[in-house]
Design a protein around this motif. Sequence first.
Motif, PDB file in Angstrom:
ATOM      1  N   ARG A  17       2.608 -13.924  -1.916  1.00  0.00           N
ATOM      2  CA  ARG A  17       1.494 -12.986  -1.720  1.00  0.00           C
ATOM      3  C   ARG A  17       1.152 -12.776  -0.251  1.00  0.00           C
ATOM      4  N   ARG A  18       2.014 -13.273   0.643  1.00  0.00           N
ATOM      5  CA  ARG A  18       1.874 -12.971   2.064  1.00  0.00           C
ATOM      6  C   ARG A  18       2.990 -12.021   2.490  1.00  0.00           C
ATOM      7  N   VAL A  19       2.810 -11.419   3.674  1.00  0.00           N
ATOM      8  CA  VAL A  19       3.799 -10.475   4.167  1.00  0.00           C
ATOM      9  C   VAL A  19       5.064 -11.230   4.566  1.00  0.00           C
ATOM     10  N   TYR A  20       6.189 -10.696   4.138  1.00  0.00           N
ATOM     11  CA  TYR A  20       7.468 -11.293   4.491  1.00  0.00           C
ATOM     12  C   TYR A  20       7.759 -11.055   5.971  1.00  0.00           C
ATOM     13  N   SER A  21       8.194 -12.124   6.658  1.00  0.00           N
ATOM     14  CA  SER A  21       8.569 -12.026   8.065  1.00  0.00           C
ATOM     15  C   SER A  21       9.949 -12.636   8.245  1.00  0.00           C
TER      16      SER A  21
END
Length: 765
Positions: free
Chosen positions: A119-123
């Motif tokens: 649920r976090r932005v993929y980096s």
Amino acid sequence: MSVPSVVVAVALALAPVPADAQNFRFSNFSVEGNTRIQAETILAYAGIAPGATVSAAQVNDALQRLQATGLFEEVEILPRGGTLVIQVREYPAINRIAIEGNRRLDDEDLLAMIDSQPRRVYSPAVAEADAATIAEAYRQSGRLTATVNPVIIRRDDNRVDLVFEVAEGRVVETQRISFVGNREYSDRRLRQVLESTQAGLFNALIRSDTFIDDRIALDRQLLTDFYQDRGYVDFEILSVTPELSRDRGAYFVTFNIREGQSFDIGRISVVSEIPEANADQYRDVIRIREGVTYSPRLVDNTISRMENLATQQGLRFVRIEPRVTRNPASLTLDLEFVISRGERVFVERIDIEGNATTLDRVIRRQFDTVEGDPFDPRAIRQAAERIRATGFFADVQVEGRQGSAPDQVVVDVDVEEQPTGSLGFSASYSSDTGAGLAVNFSENNFLGRGQRLAFAFNTVEGGQSASFSFIEPNFMARDVGLGMSLGYSQTTGQDRAYDTEDYTLGTSISFPLSELGRLRISYDLSQNEISDVPDGSSAIIRADEDAGARIASILGISYAYDSRDAGLNPNAGVRLQFGAEYAGLGGDAEFIRARALAIAETSVMREEVSLRATFEGGALYSIDGDSRQSDRFYLSSRQMRGFDTYGMGPRDLAADNEDALGGNYFAVARFEAGFPLGLPEEYGITGGVFYDIGTVWGLDNTAGGNADGSTNGTVDDDLYWRQAIGVSIFWDTVLGPLRFNFSHALDTQPYDRTREFDFTVEARF
């Protein structure tokens, strides 16, 4: 894994290109493609103000700033007249994270190490760093060839699954540890000093043979301490070379060392530069003597005694500096202890980290220094050694750093906890009683409080016993041990023809009387009863049955002195223990009982062979004139190898079963040697030989006989020395140390009961 693409399209040819055609002025902005990030946020990152004149280079800088946020997979800037269009494609959100291909390390442990989260932005940068973290975890476990590749699987709604594909590779073992430059000690002896071990018979199970680069630093320190404790003040590790084999499956580690010469302590003197400090008084507290092998530990202990004396005299900021004068011809070091004023530096605070289980106060009480005391680097080092000596931690780092002011120091304590419990199993075999089994549990850091908890259960054919003990080693925040114990044992014809049942409740308190000596005061309340005595038994035993259950109220005192771990000689030490008990403060029993124990240990032949001698003895005086079987002494199979428990001592030869009666006196001496067998030490197998001599004798009442009143002679309570010899095999396995004893009794009496073989094993968790 995708790589961000950055496209800059700047339309410069809306008209003929004049000299200033590369300057722009935008009155309108359009942001396209964003779903989670607000347009205002994107424009803020771009940093172009409406109506301001900007160059093409400034437009490119705006694009670089957007890219550097790490929020976008693609960024495109398009000037369209007075409108600047910013087109973005946001990085997807992480739907789930999975790890595939891992068998040696659990998902839960690996997921706890990484920064990427569902649920976090993929980096991509974070994913690459996470992959490196997982690979490092495998490297620490010895799998240096492990690779980790982050892969994304695209889902709808701009979401991805992040998968770390793991190829674990093989464990890289330490195949060989060798030394160059060692003359006094063999490679075998030096390998015993190190934390690292060579791969051997159980290399698939033993973790310490796995090559871990960080362990080399600990090995260097252990090797240095070993030599310096033996007087090699010039010892130096020139290099440590780990070489990877051609197939990358093993390491060969070589320690290149320079031993130097071993020095003894020469002349010892004390000089005082402080009028209030009398040098003669400080000389009196020195315990080391000329001619002993030099060791930094002995010097530190001497400094500690002198500083304690300074504290007792009310002197603060006293510094004891040892000045060493080398005498190469005689290989001695003259020591001059100089008493001077030290810097006025105080301990601001002590910070403790890394103790997830152990309470701060357990660590803090190892410090003699508290906040506000003068800062003493030597005292801090000794506190670190005491923390290590608790056995609660695999690693202890104690360092001082600048505090909030120049005269303030903060002491940082960083620990790494390790298992402190043990679960032991032992088995034995006797030609008389058959097989026996024992289970022992102990926890030396109960609930992280530094308290010791132990439970034992033993069962053999016809009997069982259980015991429980608890010790608080820091009662009332002092070096005072408060203990409690419970015990129960019951036998049904075990080694004797009758049944027994015993209950014990005890408490004790102990405290130091000297640096190496400790006094213990105890009180025990016990109930003993024997029953089901056969008609053919001795009249002495039947009389104990007729007396019924008996309560004994026993007050005891004992003193123990142990120099094996802290004495002057790192290769030798002794343990002395003396104690006496008085029964008569209530209860039914009245007697005085005394015991003594002496153990001496040393290493010879360049510390390849260990020697140990143990002497035990005891005496019982019955105030009421007739002792009972529960009061008298018996020798166990551990005290006198080659004989069973209750296997020797006074017996009623007129009785049918000739049960052991015990004795009012006992004495035993055990001598043993341990040595290598020539096998590769990575197998962990060594040998030993032993010789035991002992006896139990003396009774108050020798009027034996059987049920019909016939005696056919008196009870045989004379002193007969028994002797036994044997060999031992010691096997240090992944399960724990195993010991096999093969015994042969030399001198026996016809009624003695012998034991030819037994073994023990202990497993730690």
